[in-house]
Scaffold this active site. Structure first.
Site, PDB file in Angstrom:
ATOM      1  N   CYS A 286       0.818  -1.214   0.000  1.00  0.00           N
ATOM      2  CA  CYS A 286       0.000   0.000   0.000  1.00  0.00           C
ATOM      3  C   CYS A 286       0.854   1.267   0.000  1.00  0.00           C
ATOM      4  O   CYS A 286       2.017   1.231   0.384  1.00  0.00           O
ATOM      5  CB  CYS A 286      -0.896  -0.040   1.240  1.00  0.00           C
ATOM      6  SG  CYS A 286      -2.393   0.910   0.998  1.00  0.00           S
TER       7      CYS A 286
ATOM      8  N   ASP B 260      -5.847  -3.337  11.508  1.00  0.00           N
ATOM      9  CA  ASP B 260      -4.686  -2.454  11.577  1.00  0.00           C
ATOM     10  C   ASP B 260      -4.479  -2.086  13.045  1.00  0.00           C
ATOM     11  O   ASP B 260      -5.333  -2.347  13.900  1.00  0.00           O
ATOM     12  CB  ASP B 260      -4.976  -1.197  10.718  1.00  0.00           C
ATOM     13  CG  ASP B 260      -3.758  -0.308  10.529  1.00  0.00           C
ATOM     14  OD1 ASP B 260      -2.641  -0.714  10.902  1.00  0.00           O
ATOM     15  OD2 ASP B 260      -3.930   0.808   9.992  1.00  0.00           O
TER      16      ASP B 260
HETATM   17  O1  LIG Z   1      -0.637   4.968   4.616  1.00  0.00           O
HETATM   18  C1  LIG Z   1      -1.283   5.979   4.920  1.00  0.00           C
HETATM   19  O2  LIG Z   1      -0.778   7.107   4.871  1.00  0.00           O
HETATM   20  C2  LIG Z   1      -2.713   5.834   5.354  1.00  0.00           C
HETATM   21  C3  LIG Z   1      -3.459   6.981   5.579  1.00  0.00           C
HETATM   22  C4  LIG Z   1      -4.777   6.893   5.969  1.00  0.00           C
HETATM   23  C5  LIG Z   1      -5.369   5.655   6.132  1.00  0.00           C
HETATM   24  C6  LIG Z   1      -4.660   4.487   5.910  1.00  0.00           C
HETATM   25  C7  LIG Z   1      -3.333   4.551   5.526  1.00  0.00           C
HETATM   26  N1  LIG Z   1      -2.577   3.406   5.317  1.00  0.00           N
HETATM   27  C8  LIG Z   1      -2.964   2.082   5.691  1.00  0.00           C
HETATM   28  O3  LIG Z   1      -2.442   1.778   6.977  1.00  0.00           O
HETATM   29  C9  LIG Z   1      -2.239   0.382   7.093  1.00  0.00           C
HETATM   30  C10 LIG Z   1      -0.976   0.043   7.830  1.00  0.00           C
HETATM   31  O4  LIG Z   1       0.136   0.721   7.363  1.00  0.00           O
HETATM   32  P1  LIG Z   1       1.616   0.393   7.938  1.00  0.00           P
HETATM   33  O5  LIG Z   1       2.054  -0.895   7.266  1.00  0.00           O
HETATM   34  O6  LIG Z   1       1.525   0.264   9.418  1.00  0.00           O
HETATM   35  O7  LIG Z   1       2.460   1.543   7.509  1.00  0.00           O
HETATM   36  C11 LIG Z   1      -2.314  -0.185   5.678  1.00  0.00           C
HETATM   37  O8  LIG Z   1      -3.536  -0.904   5.580  1.00  0.00           O
HETATM   38  C12 LIG Z   1      -2.407   1.012   4.785  1.00  0.00           C
HETATM   39  O9  LIG Z   1      -3.319   0.749   3.751  1.00  0.00           O
END
Ligand SMILES: O=C(O)c1ccccc1N[C@@H]1O[C@H](COP(=O)(O)O)[C@@H](O)[C@H]1O
Length: 215
Positions: A6, A130
């Site tokens: 992502c 998450d």
């Molecule tokens: O990544 C972003 O900036 C974000 C912003 C707003 C909502 C979701 C976002 N990202 C999502 O967060 C999770 C976990 O990310 P990480 O691996 O802990 O960095 C993932 O599902 C992203 O899609």
């Protein structure tokens, strides 16, 4: 297992990550995120990739009409709802977007979050767990307490997200059996700039995990 990377912002990185084996690329459509990309940029990345993978747009408390317009403009195959969207909101969006996968992200704070998850079982296609953060919606790099969801077994497919990295993946998948994993900050150099060496290492680790589970 599905593997979603992502926070893609650059076409060449999207293509390389698809070639490495990602089954889905995620694009952040929340304007406050440093990983935000416009629907037009997403469309140019999607058209440049010829592989049959999924393209998931991540929205935070967005208006359903705007989501529908963005899905069409960007060429998305799925919508990840990462804000405070209710089960009814998800069901309405599902009706509005036939054929588009609806994923609901839940930021796991405590047992109450898992109770709340039940309300989405028949309203979305896929759940995503998450980590909870008091002020940020996602992309925080924080892991959730894996033990807290170890005995939770939703009747629909689910992704594990939150602070996953090539280094903690084996530990996570020893404790949990998600249908998919989702990584963002754990495979990047800075927000939106993916580290292709880390992504390659992630797929190496996944191959090792698969090998050791069949032997
Ligand atoms: O990544 C972003 O900036 C974000 C912003 C707003 C909502 C979701 C976002 N990202 C999502 O967060 C999770 C976990 O990310 P990480 O691996 O802990 O960095 C993932 O599902 C992203 O899609």
């Amino acid at each position: 297992m599905r593997v979603k990377i992502c926070g893609i912002t650059r076409p060449e990185q999207g293509m390389a990550i698809a070639d490495l084996g990602a089954t889905a690329l995620g694009f952040i459509l929340a304007p406050s995120s440093p990983r935000y990309v416009t629907p037009e940029s997403i469309a140019s990345i999607v058209t440049a990739i010829s592989r049959p993978i999924h393209y998931i747009g991540v929205f935070v408390n967005e208006d359903p009409g705007e989501i529908r317009k963005t899905v069409t403009r960007a060429g998305l195959t799925g919508v990840q709802l990462h804000g405070e969207e209710s089960p009814d909101f998800c069901a309405r969006l599902r009706d509005l977007l036939p054929g588009i996968e609806i994923l609901k992200a839940l930021r796991v704070k405590d047992g109450e979050t898992l109770e709340r998850a039940r309300g989405y079982f028949d309203r979305v296609d896929t759940l995503l767990f998450d980590a909870y953060h008091p002020s940020l919606h996602g992309g925080t790099g924080k892991t959730l307490d894996w033990e807290s969801i170890a005995r939770f077994s939703p009747p629909i497919p689910w992704f594990l997200a939150g602070g996953l990295t090539p280094d903690n993946l084996t530990d996570a998948l020893t404790r949990l059996s998600p249908n998919g994993i989702d990584l963002s900050s754990g495979v990047e150099r800075s927000p939106g700039d993916k580290d292709l060496e880390k992504v390659a290492l992630l797929f190496d680790r996944l191959r090792q995990i698969r090998k050791s589970s069949v032997s």
